[in-house]
Design a protein around this motif. Structure first.
Motif, PDB file in Angstrom:
ATOM      1  N   VAL A 283     -12.307 -30.850  -6.993  1.00 46.90           N
ATOM      2  CA  VAL A 283     -12.115 -29.577  -7.689  1.00 46.90           C
ATOM      3  C   VAL A 283     -11.240 -28.634  -6.873  1.00 46.90           C
ATOM      4  O   VAL A 283     -10.619 -27.718  -7.423  1.00 46.90           O
ATOM      5  CB  VAL A 283     -13.487 -28.935  -8.020  1.00 46.90           C
ATOM      6  CG1 VAL A 283     -13.339 -27.583  -8.676  1.00 46.90           C
ATOM      7  CG2 VAL A 283     -14.283 -29.866  -8.917  1.00 46.90           C
ATOM      8  N   SER A 284     -11.119 -28.871  -5.578  1.00 43.00           N
ATOM      9  CA  SER A 284     -10.271 -28.026  -4.728  1.00 43.00           C
ATOM     10  C   SER A 284      -8.823 -28.015  -5.195  1.00 43.00           C
ATOM     11  O   SER A 284      -8.102 -27.048  -4.945  1.00 43.00           O
ATOM     12  CB  SER A 284     -10.322 -28.519  -3.280  1.00 43.00           C
ATOM     13  OG  SER A 284     -11.607 -28.401  -2.754  1.00 43.00           O
TER      14      SER A 284
ATOM     15  N   ALA B 148      -7.705 -27.533  -8.041  1.00 44.87           N
ATOM     16  CA  ALA B 148      -7.503 -26.491  -9.054  1.00 44.87           C
ATOM     17  C   ALA B 148      -7.269 -25.117  -8.427  1.00 44.87           C
ATOM     18  O   ALA B 148      -6.948 -24.169  -9.133  1.00 44.87           O
ATOM     19  CB  ALA B 148      -8.706 -26.436  -9.996  1.00 44.87           C
ATOM     20  N   ASP B 149      -7.435 -25.012  -7.095  1.00 44.90           N
ATOM     21  CA  ASP B 149      -7.262 -23.755  -6.371  1.00 44.90           C
ATOM     22  C   ASP B 149      -8.032 -22.621  -7.050  1.00 44.90           C
ATOM     23  O   ASP B 149      -7.456 -21.636  -7.495  1.00 44.90           O
ATOM     24  CB  ASP B 149      -5.776 -23.412  -6.235  1.00 44.90           C
ATOM     25  CG  ASP B 149      -5.536 -22.333  -5.191  1.00 44.90           C
ATOM     26  OD1 ASP B 149      -6.419 -22.091  -4.361  1.00 44.90           O
ATOM     27  OD2 ASP B 149      -4.449 -21.724  -5.227  1.00 44.90           O
ATOM     28  N   PRO B 150      -9.368 -22.764  -7.118  1.00 47.28           N
ATOM     29  CA  PRO B 150     -10.169 -21.796  -7.885  1.00 47.28           C
ATOM     30  C   PRO B 150     -10.360 -20.442  -7.206  1.00 47.28           C
ATOM     31  O   PRO B 150     -10.917 -19.534  -7.794  1.00 47.28           O
ATOM     32  CB  PRO B 150     -11.515 -22.504  -8.036  1.00 47.28           C
ATOM     33  CG  PRO B 150     -11.595 -23.388  -6.846  1.00 47.28           C
ATOM     34  CD  PRO B 150     -10.186 -23.827  -6.568  1.00 47.28           C
TER      35      PRO B 150
ATOM     36  N   PRO C  16     -15.241 -19.261  -5.116  1.00 40.97           N
ATOM     37  CA  PRO C  16     -15.638 -20.533  -5.739  1.00 40.97           C
ATOM     38  C   PRO C  16     -15.492 -21.728  -4.793  1.00 40.97           C
ATOM     39  O   PRO C  16     -16.343 -22.621  -4.788  1.00 40.97           O
ATOM     40  CB  PRO C  16     -14.703 -20.675  -6.944  1.00 40.97           C
ATOM     41  CG  PRO C  16     -14.328 -19.275  -7.267  1.00 40.97           C
ATOM     42  CD  PRO C  16     -14.258 -18.560  -5.951  1.00 40.97           C
TER      43      PRO C  16
END
Length: 117
Positions: free
Chosen positions: A17-18, A20-22, A26
């Motif tokens: 998920v990293s 996606a640069d949240p 997050p």
């Protein structure tokens, strides 16, 4: 013990998920989840020591510890190269995806072994 393999596989998901640069908060929460999921190491180490033959337990633990240090060193080297080439977000995501690819077959085999036991 039955949760060791699922936790190992699930620990890779926050890394994927990293990509996606949240954002900072997050990511901090995702990586916290990742660290909590790696708690399976405690049970894995205890089980390894428990099943090692008493007469060679010291040797087994020494070999396992040496192997772990060598694997971690190799992981740091490969991870550094990966981040250098792909950037931090994508390097972490690639490492997480590799963890999923390597972990899912182990998870399936683990589930079969747990059901038969």
């Amino acid at each position: 013990m039955a949760l060791m393999a699922p936790m190992a596989v699930a620990a890779s998901v926050p890394l994927v998920v990293s990509a996606a640069d949240p954002g900072y908060v997050p990511l901090l929460l995702l990586w916290t989840v990742c660290v909590v999921l790696t708690g399976y190491h405690v049970a894995a180490n205890a089980e390894y020591v428990r099943i090692a033959p008493p007469e060679s337990r010291g040797q087994a633990v020494g070999l396992a510890s040496s192997g772990m240090v060598a694997a971690q060193g190799l992981g740091i080297l490969v991870g550094g190269l990966l981040v250098e080439v792909a950037g931090p977000e994508h390097g972490l995501a690639i490492a997480g995806a590799a963890g999923l690819v390597a972990g899912v077959p182990v998870l399936l085999a683990w589930n079969r072994a747990v059901r038969t036991a």
